[in-house]
Design an enzyme around this catalytic site. Structure first.
Site, short mmCIF file in Angstrom:
data_model
loop_
_atom_site.label_atom_id
_atom_site.label_comp_id
_atom_site.label_asym_id
_atom_site.label_seq_id
_atom_site.Cartn_x
_atom_site.Cartn_y
_atom_site.Cartn_z
N LYS A 1 4.70 4.49 -11.56
CA LYS A 1 3.31 4.10 -11.81
C LYS A 1 2.57 5.24 -12.49
CE LYS A 1 -0.61 1.74 -9.83
NZ LYS A 1 -1.10 1.02 -8.66
N LYS B 1 0.85 -1.20 0.00
CA LYS B 1 0.00 0.00 0.00
C LYS B 1 0.88 1.25 0.00
CE LYS B 1 -3.58 2.72 0.75
NZ LYS B 1 -4.53 2.93 -0.37
N ALA C 1 -11.97 5.96 -3.14
CA ALA C 1 -11.27 7.19 -2.76
C ALA C 1 -10.78 6.96 -1.34
CB ALA C 1 -12.18 8.40 -2.86
N ILE C 2 -9.82 6.06 -1.22
CA ILE C 2 -9.28 5.72 0.09
C ILE C 2 -8.47 6.91 0.60
CG2 ILE C 2 -7.88 4.05 1.37
CD1 ILE C 2 -10.36 2.85 -0.04
N GLY D 1 -7.97 -4.37 -14.17
CA GLY D 1 -9.07 -5.26 -14.50
C GLY D 1 -8.72 -6.71 -14.68
N CYS E 1 -2.09 8.89 -8.03
CA CYS E 1 -3.28 8.65 -7.21
C CYS E 1 -4.31 9.74 -7.47
CB CYS E 1 -2.94 8.62 -5.72
SG CYS E 1 -4.42 8.34 -4.72
C1 LIG Z 1 -9.20 0.22 -3.05
C2 LIG Z 1 -8.01 0.55 -3.88
C3 LIG Z 1 -6.91 1.19 -3.31
C4 LIG Z 1 -5.81 1.52 -4.09
N1 LIG Z 1 -4.74 2.13 -3.50
C5 LIG Z 1 -3.63 2.39 -4.25
C6 LIG Z 1 -2.45 2.93 -3.65
O1 LIG Z 1 -2.40 3.18 -2.46
N2 LIG Z 1 -1.36 3.18 -4.43
C7 LIG Z 1 -1.37 2.89 -5.78
O2 LIG Z 1 -0.36 3.10 -6.46
N3 LIG Z 1 -2.46 2.34 -6.37
C8 LIG Z 1 -3.58 2.08 -5.64
N4 LIG Z 1 -4.68 1.52 -6.24
C9 LIG Z 1 -4.66 1.23 -7.68
C10 LIG Z 1 -4.30 -0.23 -7.96
O3 LIG Z 1 -3.02 -0.52 -7.52
C11 LIG Z 1 -4.44 -0.53 -9.46
O4 LIG Z 1 -3.55 0.29 -10.17
C12 LIG Z 1 -5.86 -0.29 -9.97
O5 LIG Z 1 -6.79 -0.71 -9.02
C13 LIG Z 1 -6.14 -1.01 -11.29
O6 LIG Z 1 -6.04 -2.39 -11.16
P1 LIG Z 1 -7.33 -3.36 -10.92
O7 LIG Z 1 -8.33 -3.01 -11.94
O8 LIG Z 1 -6.77 -4.74 -11.03
O9 LIG Z 1 -7.81 -3.06 -9.54
C14 LIG Z 1 -5.80 1.19 -5.46
C15 LIG Z 1 -6.89 0.53 -6.02
C16 LIG Z 1 -7.99 0.21 -5.26
C17 LIG Z 1 -9.15 -0.48 -5.91
#
Ligand SMILES: Cc1cc2nc3c(=O)[nH]c(=O)nc-3n(C[C@H](O)[C@H](O)[C@H](O)COP(=O)(O)O)c2cc1C
Ligand SMILES: Cc1cc2nc3c(=O)[nH]c(=O)nc-3n(C[C@H](O)[C@H](O)[C@H](O)COP(=O)(O)OP(=O)(O)OC[C@H]3O[C@@H](n4cnc5c(N)ncnc54)[C@H](O)[C@@H]3O)c2cc1C
Ligand SMILES: Cc1cc2nc3c(=O)[nH]c(=O)nc-3n(C[C@H](O)[C@H](O)[C@H](O)COP(=O)(O)OP(=O)(O)OC[C@H]3O[C@@H](n4cnc5c(N)ncnc54)[C@H](O)[C@@H]3O)c2cc1C
Ligand SMILES: Cc1cc2nc3c(=O)[nH]c(=O)nc-3n(C[C@H](O)[C@H](O)[C@H](O)COP(=O)(O)O)c2cc1C
Ligand code: FES
Ligand code: FES
Lengths: 250, 304, 304, 250
Positions: free
Chosen positions: B166, B46, B71-72, B245, B131
């Site tokens: 990223k 995280k 929107a954590i 995804g 972010c």
């Molecule tokens: C609940 C949640 C929290 C996330 N927190 C972060 C984070 O703290 N730092 C970050 O670089 N990406 C964060 N992401 C983005 C994910 O790492 C990822 O790039 C994004 O969710 C797309 O992938 P997915 O569709 O497989 O979830 C977060 C995603 C979600 C859903």
């Protein structure tokens, strides 16, 4: 915590909008305590995407019961399950109700489908004097199997007290002389707020089971915070869903 | 046949291309009850900031068609607790750690990296410049190519570990951002972070997420993420970590074909916390059936 | 109670806020067998170019999670046939026509508008500067704020009809584009066109769409479209036509709350060709129940 | 063309991977001709998003039959329908087979599930000598109800001729002395290509029913073009799905 492929033993419409689901779930049933919940994958496809959280309604041998009302797509799909279908369930999750031997009298206060965890809790509260306060929209929404000593309220007065369940509680509390009361509450947030206020004012120990949108259900998404009175956040899924009413800001 | 699932991201060799995405597995504690972290390519922790962050007020998440908004707000324990409590736990589990860093200023990135430089078990840094859910930093950096260049440059100067930038998908030219990252010394890029989205309650007329907007993740964004990875692959020679995804092994193969060297699993962890290890097994099967000796041969193997 | 569903887009008064999105109903011929076009706010015709275009080779579409990718490539009958055959048909049906124009050069936009200026039944032009599926024009224009400004300016000079600029969502700052459009004299903007996406076959390793990438539409993009509309609404004072993933009346209300004056229905027409009229009926019901006399009062009524 | 809420009369697994669906569809059944298709909304939710196109397998009174194999999510959902379920169907769509009285002998050439439209076509071809050439993967994939005069081929030789259906056709055509032949073909694209070649070489009039991904099914999305020999595109959903084999480039 298990990811368990459970098997549907039945799904029954017990009230016009309320369903009772029974699944065979060896692992979950053997570990669960009252007030914990499960996160249910309602379909085998990626739609709906997220699991749906439901309180454990009751446990019987190796079976787990859930009581739910039709809310949207997910609960609709769940209500259409057939005997023998497999359902992927994660559970038991969260911290349930704290059962504390210091109390003589237990008030269970339920609003609507918030009654779901109380049959299991009732069963777990051996040797207690239990009074159940159960508020529902109307007569048709009351499902009171496995509850004891129930006092009812309905919004439309079609059954029991005409009004909400907190009003009923206020009315009843004056009547009798209760000792060492502990309240367990579950229901919609406005009801919990009122109950929180009631318990603080009357200085009664009170635990509330609260709800929130959830993605994971076990602490990895940080999606379900609740503000605490010490100005921080706790996670409803992991630190709750049951909290002491003094601990949280609703 | 001997199947080799290992992949190299610059100098970083991973036992397989499956990474857990930042913010979707915390620091590994909870998910380790469901899945064996020692078998995963790496866990990206995280986003960590110098100081602890409370994160945004509730409601933080909402489901959308084939996706979710979050929107954590980068809620995290802060660097100190991370080093003291979280790293030792992950070390004990034998997990490969990639540490994701978020910051509100250029200096904060640099400071974080410098402090963490001495943590041996951190194998690489992922720099989160994208972010969408914080006021300072976040997309102000991620959508500005000059900032991305500067941050990469400064972080590069401050660490000898591999660095992964990223990237934000909320730009029309993600490959230009990848090119800048490469130029300034990044070892790889991750694509994509979430897309900005929102959702409103039609009766209260309020946003369903307190922060008003959130980041969209999940299967809904997969076609977009694939296009971004492909765009980078066709324009810039840098290892790409595909994210967005991914639900199953087929999605992984698709991302690798369009150009990903490794991939990250995010939202899918919430639905099946053991999905990463299931995917690794499925990839073994796929490679055996298709007679693919080195999974890395899939990377960029698209036929156009 | 008397419910008024009418809305104004600049000087253009529409009987209700429901428009059919360009490219998703052709020129009305086929869909008119399923739905009464005279009752719809307006039909936005398939993007017309000066000369007919064959469009892209198959495969042109593929389904994705809660969405679809298309790379039709602006296949259209060309301006001449449009005027001769398509307009008279729509006139006969009593449809309100908004003509969408696509072009590969600035001059082509101007020429099209000049020719169509004399078609009385065209009530407005929607200028498509954001098609992701063509080599010339398309996103080269749509993602470049200078081009959007120039095109708006020149088109504005060439017509007295209302002009609507259809914006690309593939940018981080859509409200800047809306601001430029406003500055150069646009009466409204449409947001959003499709997002660039792709999808590959994991066995052939070929793109599922011959054009390699396509435009993502459908419910998957709704959260993104809503965020774009909200961004424009909060920054620029110009009527917005919301588009993207609308499936039902609830989605319409949501778009209006975040700032849309009217909305367009695209992909949903493929699934239910009568959905627009069903939505209009549902909106009546909603307004009655909620005691909303003028639906236009919903526009931008978000509570933040 | 109608959007019709049809009612499931039955769904039967007729072969390990093949299902037969019968729905009550007054409007569609009264208008359909052989070779036309319908676009089916397999679920009541937005998932899967698009309709699924299926040939009309047969018509009986006010009922329409579909024959389908399980391909992905959509066909799986369809196979799970229950008697009485409602299914939203658009149809009849496209142009079916041209029935031309100038021909004496009709060859129906089917590959796999491409057999679907032929029972309806067989029924529509009154007073013709019909020979059906039916190629399948193996014995288990053959569903030949309501076909007449069938010659079989299987890829693995488990039933009929060992080989593909075009090889079978080539073998049989030499044997007999056929007059005035017309071929109707339906099946996977490689088979249609071979059949197209065969019909051109043998100068036999031939109509092919072709497939394509479809979004709308009736001409509004422009998603289903097929290249024609005069260097333009036609729409498979609207101008087809049946084309003269000389007209199209496969
Ligand atoms: C609940 C949640 C929290 C996330 N927190 C972060 C984070 O703290 N730092 C970050 O670089 N990406 C964060 N992401 C983005 C994910 O790492 C990822 O790039 C994004 O969710 C797309 O992938 P997915 O569709 O497989 O979830 C977060 C995603 C979600 C859903
Ligand atoms: C700890 C916990 C225990 C619960 N126990 C029960 C129970 O025993 N019986 C019961 O009927 N309901 C219970 N709920 C509520 C139940 O989870 C929702 O009714 C259900 O998720 C609705 O899903 P849907 O797809 O039908 O509705 P939709 O409205 O279509 O769901 C859309 C999204 O919102 C979320 N959501 C909607 N309503 C709620 C809600 N009230 N709480 C949390 N998320 C919600 C869904 O999970 C989903 O992600 C509980 C919720 C929590 C958090
Ligand atoms: C005119 C026409 C008639 C057809 N008739 C029949 C029939 O009678 N019986 C039968 O079994 N099948 C028939 N098909 C094929 C059938 O439409 C596909 O098998 C079905 O769409 C697959 O859906 P799915 O969700 O199970 O598969 P998935 O692979 O999950 O579908 C994903 C997407 O691809 C599309 N797709 C996948 N395969 C095909 C295909 N072969 N053709 C067109 N689109 C496809 C789907 O529609 C969907 O949009 C016909 C196709 C067309 C175009
Ligand atoms: C098949 C298809 C063709 C389209 N063609 C055009 C077009 O010619 N011109 C245009 O401006 N937009 C075109 N669009 C974009 C739509 O008008 C709309 O902006 C987009 O699909 C998002 O809305 P939706 O999610 O409701 O479909 C097309 C969309 C689809 C799906
Ligand atoms: S629901 Fe994910 S942390 Fe609570
Ligand atoms: S499927 Fe839409 S035009 Fe043919």
């Amino acid at each position: 915590m298990h990811i368990e492929k459970t098997i549907v033993q039945f799904v029954e419409k017990v009230k016009p909008n309320i369903f009772l689901l029974k699944v065979l779930a060896k692992n979950i049933s053997s570990k669960a305590t009252a007030g914990q919940f499960c996160n249910i994958k309602v379909s085998e496809t990626d739609f709906p995407l997220l699991r749906r959280p439901f309180s454990i309604h009751n446990i019987e041998n190796e079976s787990v019961y859930f009581l739910f009302d039709i809310h949207g797509e997910g609960t609709k799909i769940l209500s259409n399950k057939k005997v023998g279908d497999k359902i992927d369930i994660i559970g038991p999750l969260g911290n349930g109700f704290n059962i504390d031997d210091n109390y003589e009298t237990i008030f269970l206060v339920a609003g609507g489908i918030g009654v779901a965890p109380f049959p299991f809790l009732t069963k777990s509260l051996t040797n207690k004097k239990i009074i159940t306060f159960y508020g529902a929209r109307n007569k048709d929404y009351i499902y009171d199997k496995n509850l004891i000593n129930v006092k009812y309220s309905t919004d439309d007065g079609s059954y029991g007290f005409h009004g909400n369940v907190i009003e009923l509680l206020e009315k009843e509390i004056g009547k009798n002389d209760f000792h060492n009361i502990k309240i367990y509450g579950c229901g919609p947030t406005p009801m919990l707020k009122a109950l929180q206020k009631f318990s603080l004012e009357n200085k009664i120990d009170c635990e509330l089971s609260v709800e929130s949108a959830m993605a994971c259900g076990f602490g990895i998404c940080q999606g379900c915070p609740i503000e605490t009175t010490d100005n921080s956040y706790k996670l409803i899924c992991k630190d709750g869903p049951v909290f002491n009413s003094k601990e949280i800001i609703l | 046949m001997n199947i080799d699932l290992s992949v190299n991201i610059g100098s970083l060799k991973l036992k397989n291309p499956i990474l857990l995405a930042s913010g979707t597995v915390g620091y590994g504690n909870e998910i380790s009850e469901f899945t064996d972290l020692s078998k995963i390519g790496a866990i990206v922790t995280k986003s960590i900031s110098l100081k602890p962050r409370k994160g945004n007020p509730p409601q933080r998440i909402v489901e959308t068609p084939s996706g979710m908004l979050n929107a954590i707000g980068l809620a995290n324990v802060g660097l100190e607790a991370f080093v003291k409590e979280k790293i030792p736990f992950l070390e004990k589990l034998n997990a490969t750690i990639i540490c994701n860093i978020a910051a509100s200023t250029l200096d904060e990135y640099v400071e974080c990296v410098k402090i963490l430089e001495y943590e041996k078990s951190i194998k690489a840094f992922e720099i989160n410049v994208s972010c969408p859910n914080v006021k300072d930093g976040g997309l102000i950096f991620g959508n500005d190519i000059n900032w991305v260049g500067k941050i990469t440059e400064q972080v590069r100067k401050s660490t000898s570990k591999p660095i992964i930038i990223k990237l934000s998908p909320n730009v029309p030219n993600i490959s230009d951002f990848a090119a800048v990252a490469k130029k300034e010394g990044a070892d790889a890029v991750s694509a994509i972070n979430t897309l900005v989205g929102t959702s409103f309650d039609i009766y209260t007329r309020k946003p369903k997420i307190k922060n008003i907007t959130g980041g969209l993740s999940g299967p809904a964004i997969k076609p977009i993420a694939l296009a971004k990875v492909l765009e980078i692959k066709r324009n810039v020679d840098i290892p790409i970590i595909g994210v967005g995804g991914i639900m199953n092994w087929k999605d992984v193969v698709e991302f690798m074909i369009v150009g990903a060297t490794a991939i990250q699993i995010g939202t899918a962890n919430f639905i099946n916390p053991n999905v990463s290890n299931e995917i690794i097994n499925d990839l073994y099967k796929f490679c055996s059936e298709q007679k693919i000796e080195n999974i890395s041969s899939l990377t960029g193997s698209f036929q156009i």
